[in-house]
Design an enzyme around this catalytic site. Structure first.
Site, PDB file in Angstrom:
ATOM      1  N   ASP A 200       0.825  -1.213   0.000  1.00 58.16           N
ATOM      2  CA  ASP A 200       0.000   0.000   0.000  1.00 58.16           C
ATOM      3  C   ASP A 200       0.859   1.264   0.000  1.00 58.16           C
ATOM      4  O   ASP A 200       2.079   1.198   0.170  1.00 58.16           O
ATOM      5  CB  ASP A 200      -0.965  -0.014   1.200  1.00 58.16           C
ATOM      6  CG  ASP A 200      -0.293  -0.411   2.516  1.00 58.16           C
ATOM      7  OD1 ASP A 200       0.947  -0.401   2.593  1.00 58.16           O
ATOM      8  OD2 ASP A 200      -1.018  -0.739   3.468  1.00 58.16           O
TER       9      ASP A 200
ATOM     10  N   ASN B 227      -7.582  -2.499  14.507  1.00 59.56           N
ATOM     11  CA  ASN B 227      -8.983  -2.781  14.143  1.00 59.56           C
ATOM     12  C   ASN B 227      -9.105  -4.004  13.232  1.00 59.56           C
ATOM     13  O   ASN B 227     -10.169  -4.262  12.688  1.00 59.56           O
ATOM     14  CB  ASN B 227      -9.610  -1.554  13.455  1.00 59.56           C
ATOM     15  CG  ASN B 227      -8.932  -1.219  12.125  1.00 59.56           C
ATOM     16  OD1 ASN B 227      -7.940  -1.853  11.746  1.00 59.56           O
ATOM     17  ND2 ASN B 227      -9.461  -0.229  11.419  1.00 59.56           N
TER      18      ASN B 227
ATOM     19  N   HIS C 283      -7.430  -4.471  10.377  1.00 58.49           N
ATOM     20  CA  HIS C 283      -7.179  -4.250   8.949  1.00 58.49           C
ATOM     21  C   HIS C 283      -5.915  -4.980   8.502  1.00 58.49           C
ATOM     22  O   HIS C 283      -5.004  -5.236   9.287  1.00 58.49           O
ATOM     23  CB  HIS C 283      -7.137  -2.754   8.590  1.00 58.49           C
ATOM     24  CG  HIS C 283      -5.901  -2.032   8.980  1.00 58.49           C
ATOM     25  ND1 HIS C 283      -5.859  -0.672   9.119  1.00 58.49           N
ATOM     26  CD2 HIS C 283      -4.636  -2.452   9.259  1.00 58.49           C
ATOM     27  CE1 HIS C 283      -4.636  -0.298   9.450  1.00 58.49           C
ATOM     28  NE2 HIS C 283      -3.884  -1.352   9.544  1.00 58.49           N
TER      29      HIS C 283
ATOM     30  N   GLU D 289      -9.889  -1.985   5.308  1.00 57.40           N
ATOM     31  CA  GLU D 289     -10.439  -1.584   6.601  1.00 57.40           C
ATOM     32  C   GLU D 289     -11.756  -2.321   6.871  1.00 57.40           C
ATOM     33  O   GLU D 289     -12.456  -2.708   5.930  1.00 57.40           O
ATOM     34  CB  GLU D 289     -10.718  -0.071   6.598  1.00 57.40           C
ATOM     35  CG  GLU D 289      -9.481   0.799   6.353  1.00 57.40           C
ATOM     36  CD  GLU D 289      -8.587   0.939   7.589  1.00 57.40           C
ATOM     37  OE1 GLU D 289      -8.729   0.154   8.537  1.00 57.40           O
ATOM     38  OE2 GLU D 289      -7.731   1.851   7.579  1.00 57.40           O
TER      39      GLU D 289
HETATM   40  P1  PGA Z   1       2.148  -1.411  12.790  1.00 55.24           P
HETATM   41  O1  PGA Z   1       1.059  -1.366  11.630  1.00 55.24           O
HETATM   42  O2  PGA Z   1       3.095  -2.517  12.423  1.00 55.24           O
HETATM   43  O3  PGA Z   1       2.794  -0.071  12.768  1.00 55.24           O
HETATM   44  O4  PGA Z   1       1.419  -1.710  14.068  1.00 55.24           O
HETATM   45  C1  PGA Z   1       0.518  -2.542  11.163  1.00 55.24           C
HETATM   46  C2  PGA Z   1      -0.655  -2.258  10.259  1.00 55.24           C
HETATM   47  O5  PGA Z   1      -1.342  -1.230  10.472  1.00 55.24           O
HETATM   48  O6  PGA Z   1      -0.907  -3.057   9.357  1.00 55.24           O
END
Ligand code: PGA
Length: 244
Positions: A67, A134, A136, A141
């Site tokens: 992404d 959450n 995702h 999302e």
């Molecule tokens: P993080 O993000 O490794 O910074 O916790 C993971 C994500 O949002 O997929």
């Protein structure tokens, strides 16, 4: 889905880097799906170390990222292109021409088409994954429906909140992003998701304490993949009451 409880996040990163190194060493033209985020940083540090100790060359490796924020230039220090160059690409012998992170600061519709074409023409041997608080996966999302293909998404408030720590203020976090779709992610031959930290407890409960698959927690779709490994550290496993 295979679940491995590790003694800590460092061990999760070492084991994941070992899987990636094995693919790089054994495939003629290895293709890796990569992820950004705090969880992935130490995986890249491990890979850099293997490269520096002459055990790993990225000369034949191609990569495609999950992404990118719409609107951020590649040299913006919060763009995912910048993250990848900083943590991995600039520290190993990969040819930057073989790395793909969607371009954030160009016409989004044209770039989305290019991203979709790249994904269609570049099957991945492996996909690295983190998970959002959450649930995702990439920027897929929680929602009533999910997308199979790469698309442009409105970033959830909870994710803007979680990512605000990297920006001067919450208002500076971009509101939209390019993301691989769930179908793109599930097409990789092998997936590894790493989870650490109390803020991932809710998502990991949904992953590990039931067999439900729900668009409200996109990570649960990984349960349907035949070759997906979840690395969870002991502290998080204890917190959610997961015993393996
Ligand atoms: P993080 O993000 O490794 O910074 O916790 C993971 C994500 O949002 O997929």
């Amino acid at each position: 889905m295979k679940v491995i409880i590790t003694k800590n996040h460092a061990e999760s990163c070492q084991k994941t880097a070992a899987i990636m190194a094995d693919i790089i060493n054994n495939q003629t033209k290895p293709v890796l799906g990569l992820a950004t985020g705090g969880t992935a940083e130490q995986v890249y540090a491990e890979l850099v170390q293997l490269h520096q100790s002459k055990k790993l060359s990225f000369k034949n490796t191609a990569t495609v990222n999950l992404d990118e924020y719409v609107g951020l230039a590649p040299d913006h220090d919060q763009s995912y292109r910048y993250f990848m160059n900083f943590h991995l690409f600039n520290k190993v012998d990969i040819d930057l021409k073989n790395t793909y992170v969607p371009l954030g600061n160009t016409d989004p519709i044209t770039e989305l088409k290019a991203f979709q074409e790249k994904l269609a023409s570049t099957p991945r041997h492996f996909q690295l994954l983190g998970v959002g608080p959450n649930g995702h996966i990439a920027f897929n999302e929680p929602s009533a429906t999910l997308h199979a293909d790469a698309h442009i998404v409105n970033i959830a408030d909870a994710t803007i909140e979680a990512n605000a720590r990297y920006f001067a203020s919450k208002n500076d976090v971009p509101k939209t992003a390019f993301t691989q779709g769930m179908g793109d992610i599930l097409k990789a031959e092998c997936l590894a998701l790493l989870a650490t930290g109390a803020n991932k407890a809710d998502a990991m409960k949904k992953m590990l304490l039931s067999d439900e698959v729900t668009t409200e927690y996109p990570c649960t779709f990984l349960k349907t993949h035949p070759n997906c490994i979840i690395f969870i550290d002991q502290a998080l496993a204890d917190l959610i009451g997961y015993k393996g």
